[in-house]
Design a protein around this motif. Structure first.
Motif, short mmCIF file in Angstrom:
data_model
loop_
_atom_site.label_atom_id
_atom_site.label_comp_id
_atom_site.label_asym_id
_atom_site.label_seq_id
_atom_site.Cartn_x
_atom_site.Cartn_y
_atom_site.Cartn_z
N ASP A 197 0.73 -1.18 0.08
CA ASP A 197 0.05 0.00 0.04
C ASP A 197 0.89 1.16 -0.08
O ASP A 197 1.73 1.33 0.59
N ALA A 215 -3.83 10.57 -2.20
CA ALA A 215 -3.80 9.23 -3.20
C ALA A 215 -3.55 8.10 -2.19
O ALA A 215 -2.56 8.22 -1.69
N LEU A 217 -3.25 4.25 -2.55
CA LEU A 217 -3.11 3.08 -3.87
C LEU A 217 -2.81 1.65 -3.01
O LEU A 217 -1.79 1.54 -2.47
N GLU A 219 -3.11 -2.43 -2.42
CA GLU A 219 -2.88 -3.71 -2.91
C GLU A 219 -2.77 -4.88 -1.85
O GLU A 219 -1.86 -4.80 -1.13
N GLY A 227 -6.04 -4.41 -7.09
CA GLY A 227 -5.62 -2.98 -6.76
C GLY A 227 -6.78 -2.17 -6.51
O GLY A 227 -7.95 -2.42 -7.12
N ASP A 229 -7.43 1.90 -6.13
CA ASP A 229 -6.66 3.39 -6.37
C ASP A 229 -7.88 4.48 -6.04
O ASP A 229 -8.70 4.53 -6.84
N TYR A 231 -8.20 8.46 -5.46
CA TYR A 231 -7.79 10.02 -5.52
C TYR A 231 -8.78 11.07 -5.22
O TYR A 231 -9.71 10.80 -5.69
N GLN A 255 -12.20 6.57 -7.72
CA GLN A 255 -11.62 5.12 -7.17
C GLN A 255 -12.03 4.10 -8.48
O GLN A 255 -12.84 4.17 -9.13
#
Length: 407
Positions: A197, A215, A217, A219, A227, A229, A231, A255
């Motif tokens: 992450d 952000a 991100l 995983e 994933g 993600d 923002y 997302q």
């Protein structure tokens, strides 16, 4: 086992580095470190009762969480913090289910407070005037906990293994970054996740209020393609007139969720929106909050897996996982002081962001809470949540009573 080996390696590495520097330390260094060290204890005794309109037996739990911590003094900016956490069932009041740990599976309603003893925090820190670096197991909570939090309401709170850096550029600007290789969740060590992450968060304070850009991100490190993600941007501000104190804010995030590969690959996109307005008059605060966890055509709901989820969308925890149809939560609340404590009353109205056949009205919930400090060193609280189901879920009532102390 993989998680334990990784964390053990981190502790051994820290110990080796520390031992290499011991011989170079003068007596006065040891004196400064020890004299500026501090220890603490944090205890929380809580009763929780759950009554749901389903085939499961009602649940009840009386648990005691004990957290013991120690932090060394600083030497050339370096210090070390260690904390141990233990949660125990008290007086045999353990009639509840914790699915991820295999405790009473399928018998009772869920109360997510497993019995456990584990390292809560253990990190090496370097700090100077503007920079703070941490390496090891640590608590991370960003903004209002909506995306990254410690889930401190539960007896086994959430922490993370990794490295983090916060740089205060000026009194108005700061930047945070973390890389996480393990999520230590609220269900004890057996349910922790390996991860890859990246967390990025930047704040800018102005006369108008505070602006945040982020952000996240995420995983899960489980040898599969995945994933999540996100923002986003966030704003919060306040303004005070002679008779009214105003608070207001807004937030937007997008997302993308990806999983699988080849013919089984899936990808979903969803958005998040929040806006609130609060007014305080004569010590009473009235607030309206509108939150949308969007949906991708009724097939995927916006997800915040690292959030302090209990804080949002009602205390009965009906929407820890966002429905595929998404979730719209409009909340009206009143709060204020009573005696030496604080009270809060909230009403949630839930609906789907993108309705599907038979799923549109997601119910409503009422929350009531009173907290106070008693006998100087103790905090007391009682709170209640009642969820009324409609198209999905079942009616639920939850009651909590707790007392805690720190020293």
């Amino acid at each position: 086992m993989k998680n334990q080996k990784r964390f053990t390696l981190a502790l051994v590495s820290t110990a080796v580095l520390s031992s290499l520097s011991v011989s170079a330390m003068a007596d006065e260094d040891w004196y400064d470190i020890l004299s500026n060290s501090k220890a603490w204890a944090d205890l929380n005794l809580r009763y929780e009762g759950v009554d749901q309109d389903n085939a499961l037996d009602d649940a009840s739990a009386l648990t005691l969480r004990t957290r013991l911590g120690f932090q060394t003094g600083s030497l050339n900016g370096f210090s070390f913090t260690a904390e141990v956490e233990d949660s125990r069932i008290v007086m045999g009041q353990g009639d509840y289910t914790v699915g991820p740990t295999g405790y009473n599976v399928g018998e009772y309603s869920v109360i997510a407070d497993p019995e456990t003893t584990e390292v809560d925090q253990a990190f090496l820190q370097y700090k100077n005037e503007g920079l703070t670096l941490k390496a090891g197991r640590q608590v991370i909570a960003l903004d209002n906990h909506r995306f990254i939090g410690h889930v401190g309401w539960r007896q086994d709170r959430q922490t993370f293994d990794g490295v983090s850096a916060k740089y205060v550029v000026s009194e108005n600007v700061d930047v945070f970054y973390a890389y996480l290789n393990q999520r230590n969740r609220i269900f004890a060590e057996a349910a922790d996740f390996d991860s890859k992450d990246h967390l990025i968060n930047a704040n800018f304070k102005t006369k108008m209020g505070k602006f945040t850009a982020y952000a996240y991100l995420l995983e899960v490190d489980n040898d599969t393609a995945n994933g999540l993600d996100t923002y986003g941007i966030r704003y919060s501000g306040s303004y005070k007139t002679q008779s009214v104190g105003w608070g207001y804010g807004a937030e937007y995030a997008s997302q993308t969720s990806e999983s699988g590969s080849g013919d089984t690959a899936t990808e979903y996109d969803a958005n998040y929106l929040n806006a609130y307005l609060a007014a305080t008059v004569s010590g009473i605060t009235a607030k309206i909050d509108h939150e949308v966890l969007g949906s991708d055509d009724g097939a995927y709901g916006f997800s915040t897996p690292l959030a302090t989820l209990h804080k949002f969308n009602g205390w009965t925890d009906q929407f820890l996982a966002t429905p595929a149809q998404g979730l719209v939560d409009t909340t009206f609340s009143l709060s204020g002081k009573l005696g030496k404590g604080n009270w809060l009353l909230a009403y949630h109205n839930f609906s789907a962001d993108e309705s599907t056949e038979g799923v549109d009205d997601l119910g409503s919930e009422i929350n009531v809470q009173y907290t106070a400090k008693v006998m100087e060193h103790f905090n007391f609280g009682i709170k209640y949540g009642h969820y009324t189901a409609e198209d999905i879920k079942v009616d639920a009532d939850k009651l909590w009573v707790w007392v805690g102390t720190k020293f």
